[in-house]
Design a protein around this motif. Structure first.
Motif, PDB file in Angstrom:
ATOM      1  N   PHE A   1       0.790  -1.014   0.042  1.00 16.53           N
ATOM      2  CA  PHE A   1      -0.121  -0.030   0.021  1.00 16.53           C
ATOM      3  C   PHE A   1       1.011   1.036   0.045  1.00 16.53           C
ATOM      4  O   PHE A   1       2.040   1.259  -0.154  1.00 16.53           O
ATOM      5  N   LYS A   2       0.241   2.393   0.152  1.00 14.35           N
ATOM      6  CA  LYS A   2       0.986   3.630   0.186  1.00 14.35           C
ATOM      7  C   LYS A   2       1.576   3.928   1.290  1.00 14.35           C
ATOM      8  O   LYS A   2       1.228   4.564   2.219  1.00 14.35           O
ATOM      9  N   HIS A   3       2.977   3.134   1.675  1.00 13.44           N
ATOM     10  CA  HIS A   3       3.354   3.391   2.849  1.00 13.44           C
ATOM     11  C   HIS A   3       4.125   4.683   3.139  1.00 13.44           C
ATOM     12  O   HIS A   3       4.512   5.271   2.582  1.00 13.44           O
ATOM     13  N   GLU A   4       4.119   4.752   4.524  1.00 13.81           N
ATOM     14  CA  GLU A   4       4.976   6.149   5.059  1.00 13.81           C
ATOM     15  C   GLU A   4       5.935   5.864   5.940  1.00 13.81           C
ATOM     16  O   GLU A   4       7.212   5.717   5.754  1.00 13.81           O
ATOM     17  N   ALA A   5       5.543   5.531   7.145  1.00 11.99           N
ATOM     18  CA  ALA A   5       6.459   5.122   8.237  1.00 11.99           C
ATOM     19  C   ALA A   5       6.207   3.751   8.986  1.00 11.99           C
ATOM     20  O   ALA A   5       5.008   3.216   8.708  1.00 11.99           O
ATOM     21  N   ALA A   6       6.974   3.309   9.921  1.00 13.80           N
ATOM     22  CA  ALA A   6       7.026   2.271  10.567  1.00 13.80           C
ATOM     23  C   ALA A   6       7.674   2.505  12.082  1.00 13.80           C
ATOM     24  O   ALA A   6       8.472   3.206  12.020  1.00 13.80           O
ATOM     25  N   ALA A   7       7.084   1.892  13.108  1.00 22.48           N
ATOM     26  CA  ALA A   7       7.723   1.819  14.261  1.00 22.48           C
ATOM     27  C   ALA A   7       7.591   0.411  14.993  1.00 22.48           C
ATOM     28  O   ALA A   7       6.429  -0.264  15.060  1.00 22.48           O
TER      29      ALA A   7
ATOM     30  N   GLU B   1       1.358   9.871   8.394  1.00 24.42           N
ATOM     31  CA  GLU B   1       2.644  10.177   8.241  1.00 24.42           C
ATOM     32  C   GLU B   1       3.788   9.730   9.060  1.00 24.42           C
ATOM     33  O   GLU B   1       3.727   8.622   9.118  1.00 24.42           O
ATOM     34  N   GLY B   2       4.368  10.432  10.120  1.00 30.74           N
ATOM     35  CA  GLY B   2       5.262   9.907  10.794  1.00 30.74           C
ATOM     36  C   GLY B   2       4.885   8.955  12.015  1.00 30.74           C
ATOM     37  O   GLY B   2       3.700   9.096  12.546  1.00 30.74           O
ATOM     38  N   CYS B   3       5.680   8.196  12.539  1.00 32.25           N
ATOM     39  CA  CYS B   3       5.357   6.949  13.583  1.00 32.25           C
ATOM     40  C   CYS B   3       6.569   6.975  14.479  1.00 32.25           C
ATOM     41  O   CYS B   3       7.554   6.658  13.860  1.00 32.25           O
ATOM     42  N   TYR B   4       6.136   6.959  15.704  1.00 36.55           N
ATOM     43  CA  TYR B   4       7.364   6.703  16.699  1.00 36.55           C
ATOM     44  C   TYR B   4       6.759   5.877  17.785  1.00 36.55           C
ATOM     45  O   TYR B   4       5.601   6.345  18.395  1.00 36.55           O
ATOM     46  N   TYR B   5       7.756   4.961  18.428  1.00 33.85           N
ATOM     47  CA  TYR B   5       7.190   4.263  19.562  1.00 33.85           C
ATOM     48  C   TYR B   5       8.027   4.162  20.499  1.00 33.85           C
ATOM     49  O   TYR B   5       9.418   4.194  20.461  1.00 33.85           O
ATOM     50  N   ALA B   6       7.539   4.516  22.040  1.00 35.05           N
ATOM     51  CA  ALA B   6       8.260   4.395  23.268  1.00 35.05           C
ATOM     52  C   ALA B   6       7.550   3.987  24.446  1.00 35.05           C
ATOM     53  O   ALA B   6       6.185   4.464  24.206  1.00 35.05           O
ATOM     54  N   ASN B   7       7.916   2.930  25.114  1.00 33.63           N
ATOM     55  CA  ASN B   7       7.126   2.949  26.322  1.00 33.63           C
ATOM     56  C   ASN B   7       5.706   2.436  26.339  1.00 33.63           C
ATOM     57  O   ASN B   7       4.544   3.344  26.963  1.00 33.63           O
ATOM     58  N   ASP B   8       5.268   1.713  25.654  1.00 30.04           N
ATOM     59  CA  ASP B   8       3.763   1.185  25.260  1.00 30.04           C
ATOM     60  C   ASP B   8       3.086   2.012  24.453  1.00 30.04           C
ATOM     61  O   ASP B   8       1.901   1.826  24.367  1.00 30.04           O
ATOM     62  N   VAL B   9       3.400   3.135  23.970  1.00 34.16           N
ATOM     63  CA  VAL B   9       2.674   4.240  23.077  1.00 34.16           C
ATOM     64  C   VAL B   9       3.433   4.405  21.681  1.00 34.16           C
ATOM     65  O   VAL B   9       4.503   4.534  21.759  1.00 34.16           O
ATOM     66  N   CYS B  10       2.488   4.407  20.846  1.00 27.28           N
ATOM     67  CA  CYS B  10       2.966   4.422  19.187  1.00 27.28           C
ATOM     68  C   CYS B  10       2.162   5.642  19.010  1.00 27.28           C
ATOM     69  O   CYS B  10       0.835   6.063  19.016  1.00 27.28           O
ATOM     70  N   PHE B  11       3.053   6.812  18.632  1.00 27.03           N
ATOM     71  CA  PHE B  11       2.716   8.178  18.071  1.00 27.03           C
ATOM     72  C   PHE B  11       2.584   8.246  16.559  1.00 27.03           C
ATOM     73  O   PHE B  11       3.713   7.471  16.102  1.00 27.03           O
ATOM     74  N   PHE B  12       1.663   8.727  16.003  1.00 23.73           N
ATOM     75  CA  PHE B  12       1.681   8.869  14.733  1.00 23.73           C
ATOM     76  C   PHE B  12       0.907  10.105  14.289  1.00 23.73           C
ATOM     77  O   PHE B  12       0.032  10.603  15.038  1.00 23.73           O
ATOM     78  N   THR B  13       0.859  10.792  13.077  1.00 24.28           N
ATOM     79  CA  THR B  13       0.782  11.887  12.853  1.00 24.28           C
ATOM     80  C   THR B  13      -0.136  11.773  11.368  1.00 24.28           C
ATOM     81  O   THR B  13      -0.014  11.017  10.483  1.00 24.28           O
ATOM     82  N   THR B  14      -1.032  12.674  11.389  1.00 21.35           N
ATOM     83  CA  THR B  14      -1.846  12.863  10.279  1.00 21.35           C
ATOM     84  C   THR B  14      -2.025  14.300   9.533  1.00 21.35           C
ATOM     85  O   THR B  14      -2.458  15.108  10.575  1.00 21.35           O
TER      86      THR B  14
ATOM     87  N   LEU C   1       1.849  24.411  15.695  1.00 25.55           N
ATOM     88  CA  LEU C   1       2.432  23.493  14.898  1.00 25.55           C
ATOM     89  C   LEU C   1       1.450  22.945  13.774  1.00 25.55           C
ATOM     90  O   LEU C   1       0.238  22.858  14.124  1.00 25.55           O
ATOM     91  N   THR C   2       1.795  23.097  12.476  1.00 23.38           N
ATOM     92  CA  THR C   2       1.017  22.824  11.461  1.00 23.38           C
ATOM     93  C   THR C   2       1.721  21.992  10.519  1.00 23.38           C
ATOM     94  O   THR C   2       3.020  21.835  10.609  1.00 23.38           O
ATOM     95  N   GLY C   3       0.973  21.322   9.649  1.00 21.24           N
ATOM     96  CA  GLY C   3       1.766  20.558   8.612  1.00 21.24           C
ATOM     97  C   GLY C   3       2.440  19.392   9.117  1.00 21.24           C
ATOM     98  O   GLY C   3       3.580  18.920   8.839  1.00 21.24           O
ATOM     99  N   VAL C   4       1.863  18.762  10.146  1.00 21.74           N
ATOM    100  CA  VAL C   4       2.573  17.747  10.924  1.00 21.74           C
ATOM    101  C   VAL C   4       2.900  16.484   9.876  1.00 21.74           C
ATOM    102  O   VAL C   4       2.539  16.276   8.797  1.00 21.74           O
ATOM    103  N   ASP C   5       4.445  16.042  10.238  1.00 22.41           N
ATOM    104  CA  ASP C   5       4.971  15.224   9.263  1.00 22.41           C
ATOM    105  C   ASP C   5       5.660  14.192  10.194  1.00 22.41           C
ATOM    106  O   ASP C   5       5.331  13.559  11.029  1.00 22.41           O
TER     107      ASP C   5
END
Length: 386
Positions: free
Chosen positions: A172-178, A255-268, A300-304
């Motif tokens: 699919f149209k991949h962006e990020a991975a964590a 968009e971006g994706c980041y994992y730490a300490n049981d939480v995965c953050f990702f942006t749209t 913060l706008t244009g999150v990536d």
């Protein structure tokens, strides 16, 4: 790829830190972050590289697209995008994708313990529009193709082992991975206006050649419990992966994706949101939403692209906006950390910290020229919070 433009959606929904505060765990369902004073103070006047930084921080340029990396024979790639750092003895390596199509791929720069550049080289070639990606606990780089039915490639940051295409992780149209080493899964974002949030569970942790691809399901709104459902055909041969599961949660441009300490953050990017998925509680909430900012304009706008630090701070790069990297603290305060001037036709990509947390790497994908051949990769050094 030139500037990506999405219409902001009008859909609104309801709306704890690894080392303290509420952003990561703890008060897991706190309200989204609000503007406030940053941990490093106000931005000062632009330096010689056109970057505004807080007091005590300095910048340098480490690479330019189309030019040899200093002291090496490697020509830095066009349109530098997602990146990450890896420990390399007493030094480290910064890897960076190339978001062009065709011939995207990825390259790397090796640094000594003092930060001196010692080598640079290619780690992935002959792929398409490699946007973001993610690290693995076994020290590989997952480089993601941001094209329809794109692939994930597992690469070697040292450039010794050949890259391997990981078909089981879906087309699919991949962006990020964590990677989540606790649950032994990899989270994946999808960069389309009606995309999904996925997780891949390898049959054997540490081997991405086979496994199960699932998509997140959730009711309406922006906060609450979630479930996961298996994607029947990860290849998307006849039906796009995002359209194979009834009730799959839709996101406007993952968009971006980041994992730490049981939480995965990702942006749209379509709605300027930072999401937090609490994997232990299997719950989704908002960490930031520019439309919910009170008492002034949204910083913060244009999150990536997104990355984090051991202090619990989250760093979010802007695609457009004011060309800033903003920090969201564990106290749920958001503020600019740096700003690049004179590059309004570009976007900030690839933020990543050196293993010791003292240096931040990132790129301006199109630099001052506004074209993919004008990319600039920077390093910022300073008293980052431990």
């Amino acid at each position: 790829m030139e500037r990506r433009t999405f219409l902001r959606t009008a859909v609104m929904g309801t709306s704890a830190a690894a080392f303290g505060g509420t952003l990561w765990r703890g008060a897991a369902h706190a309200d989204p972050a609000q503007p406030g004073a940053g941990p490093y103070g106000a931005l000062r006047a632009a330096d010689a590289n056109g970057i505004q930084l807080p007091a005590g921080f300095t910048s340098r340029i480490v690479a330019r697209s189309g030019q040899k990396v200093a002291g090496t024979s490697y020509t830095w790639h066009n349109a530098p995008d997602g990146g990450a750092c890896y420990a390399d003895g007493t030094g480290w390596i910064y890897v960076s994708n190339s978001e062009i199509n065709p011939s995207g791929g990825a390259g790397a720069i090796r640094f000594s313990a003092t930060g001196a550049i010692t080598s640079a080289y290619r780690i992935l070639s002959s792929t398409r529009q490699n946007c973001a990606g993610g690290t693995t606990p076994w020290n590989t780089w997952l480089s993601c193709e941001e094209v329809d039915r794109g692939y994930v490639y597992e690469t070697d940051p040292w450039g010794v082992k050949a890259a391997v295409r990981r078909d089981a992780m879906g087309r699919f149209k991949h962006e990020a991975a964590a990677a989540d080493p606790v649950r032994k899964v990899v989270y994946l974002t999808e960069d389309v206006s009606d995309g999904c949030f996925y997780r891949f569970t390898p049959t054997t942790w540490g081997n991405l050649s086979a496994g199960k691809l699932e998509v997140l399901r959730m009711g309406s709104g922006t906060s609450g419990p979630v479930t996961w459902a298996t994607v029947p055909d990860p290849s998307g041969a006849s039906t796009a992966t995002r359209n194979q599961v009834s009730g799959a949660k839709r996101f406007t441009g993952g968009e971006g994706c980041y994992y730490a300490n049981d939480v995965c953050f990702f942006t749209t990017k379509g709605d300027n949101r930072v999401w937090k998925y609490d994997a232990a509680a299997q719950r989704l909430d908002l960490a930031y939403d520019d439309s919910l900012v009170t008492g002034g304009s949204a910083p913060l706008t244009g999150v990536d692209n997104v990355t984090g630090t051991a202090s619990g701070d989250l760093y979010v790069a802007e695609d457009g906006g004011n060309m800033e990297i903003c920090v969201i603290t564990p106290a749920d305060v958001v503020s600019p950390f740096l700003r690049i001037g004179g590059q309004s036709g570009s976007e900030i990509t690839g933020p990543a910290f050196s293993p010791d947390g003292k240096r931040l790497y990132f790129s301006s994908q199109r630099g001052t020229s506004g074209s993919s051949s004008g990319g600039i990769t920077y390093e910022v050094t300073g008293p980052f919070r431990a």
